[in-house]
Design an enzyme around this catalytic site. Sequence first.
Site, PDB file in Angstrom:
ATOM      1  N   ASP A  47       0.803  -1.238   0.000  1.00  0.00           N
ATOM      2  CA  ASP A  47       0.000   0.000   0.000  1.00  0.00           C
ATOM      3  C   ASP A  47       0.828   1.277   0.000  1.00  0.00           C
ATOM      4  O   ASP A  47       1.986   1.290   0.393  1.00  0.00           O
ATOM      5  CB  ASP A  47      -0.984   0.007   1.174  1.00  0.00           C
ATOM      6  CG  ASP A  47      -0.308  -0.248   2.517  1.00  0.00           C
ATOM      7  OD1 ASP A  47       0.742  -0.923   2.553  1.00  0.00           O
ATOM      8  OD2 ASP A  47      -0.816   0.234   3.540  1.00  0.00           O
ATOM      9  N   GLU A 100      -0.625  -2.118   5.205  1.00  0.00           N
ATOM     10  CA  GLU A 100       0.335  -2.036   6.311  1.00  0.00           C
ATOM     11  C   GLU A 100       0.232  -0.674   6.976  1.00  0.00           C
ATOM     12  O   GLU A 100       0.302  -0.567   8.208  1.00  0.00           O
ATOM     13  CB  GLU A 100       1.771  -2.260   5.780  1.00  0.00           C
ATOM     14  CG  GLU A 100       2.832  -2.284   6.886  1.00  0.00           C
ATOM     15  CD  GLU A 100       3.306  -0.899   7.304  1.00  0.00           C
ATOM     16  OE1 GLU A 100       3.645  -0.723   8.501  1.00  0.00           O
ATOM     17  OE2 GLU A 100       3.325   0.021   6.474  1.00  0.00           O
TER      18      GLU A 100
HETATM   19 ZN    ZN Z   1       4.953   3.746   6.265  1.00  0.00          ZN
HETATM   20 ZN    ZN Z   2       6.216   1.188   5.309  1.00  0.00          ZN
END
Ligand code: ZN
Ligand code: ZN
Length: 448
Positions: free
Chosen positions: A109, A176
Amino acid sequence: MIGRKLFLAAMCCLTLVVTAKAQSSKIDDLLNSETAKLVETYKMLHAAPELSGKEEKTSAFVAKELRALGYEVTERIGKYDQPGVIGYGVVGLLKNGAGPTVLVRADMDALPVEEKTGLPYASKVKTKNDAGQEVSVMHACGHDTHIASFLTTAKILALLKSQWKGTLMLVAQPAEETIGGAKAMVNDGLYTRFPKPDYLLGLHAWGSAAGTVGYVPGYFMASADSVDITVRGVGGHGSRPEATKDPVVVAAQIVMALQTIVSREISPLDPAVVTVGSIHGGTKHNIISDEVHLQLTVRSYKAEVRKNLLTAIERIAKGVALTAGIPERLAPIVKFSPSYAPATYNDPALTARMGAVLEKTLGKDKVTKADPVMGSEDFGFFGLDNHQIPGFYFFIGVFSPEQVAESQRTGVPLPSNHSSSFAPPNPEPTLTTGVKAMTSLVLDLMKK
Ligand SMILES: [Zn+2]
Ligand SMILES: [Zn+2]
């Protein structure tokens, strides 16, 4: 006899050295022929970032590439706490007889940041966030370097199948940045639908010199919890405090009292942070409000320290309100976010082994012991509670050695992760170092 034994031992040693050298030059050869594609893939990913939970195209690309390399690929893995969010996790398996299962993780991401690197392949992507606002999107944390190097690592390991045994489990993780993707994948049967790994490996782009790697044995990154506190009072006219219970004053006292948790309740030898990042209450000069909202981030390494911090926050919030005469029915509401990040912990034995491989592969001068940070990431979820599965996580540098030296000389810091200028000016050494490091670590853990 002793002489003969020594001779044989020396020969054995020599064979190992020769094998390691041959393997490393084999990786170099394969990597050389893949470098142009690796850089091209990186630039393509950099120009096409997707926000957390929306990694539809990136995950489809990863799945397609892994499938073409002969991996057994499963897509759309991930069950989030929030309903309706699609889990874009990808698992690629390459089974190669009996042996250890090694999980290699890359996160996919990007962030709502407007890119200002000026690179020719800079992102111009704009999209709508969950609140419906238009935002720019950028790979400002280097997850594009993770994915690009992960795919080349996948290719080299597929080509070097004769040199390892076991099951290689490649995991491309969504979300994440919002801390939820790793947990979502584990909750969606990552270790029941697929083999439970013996080892975990992960890397992250960092503002150090390209061509170098860094790691910390033991605790590397902190756990992170978000806490919301609603302080409730009895509102009224600003001129008549005696007729109210002022939540602004109570909130102010709570903020100050929270500062004593780290200084007075936690051992000075255990790192911990309690930050009140947001405080909102009231509407006007002469109105005493009914409520004040506080938002906290809480960091620590050890699980018991985390537990003590969270318990103390609730106790102090409620205790201060009680002291101020707020009735029990209006006690502060303390909410702990279910999506917390566990600490990132490098298993000491595995770290010693992996550190030696990195030094052998990249050269001692290219491997540094990094400093632990109180930043967080959700890689620790893959290790399950109490670091059941040993993991090793390391940083790869993104800036040129000249930039790093200049920053050290002038004291002007280099752009940090999440900044609109965080990207390698020349991606090749960052990417090739990532591939070389990860490939060598996997081959060591799975060697025949
Ligand atoms: Zn980050
Ligand atoms: Zn990262």
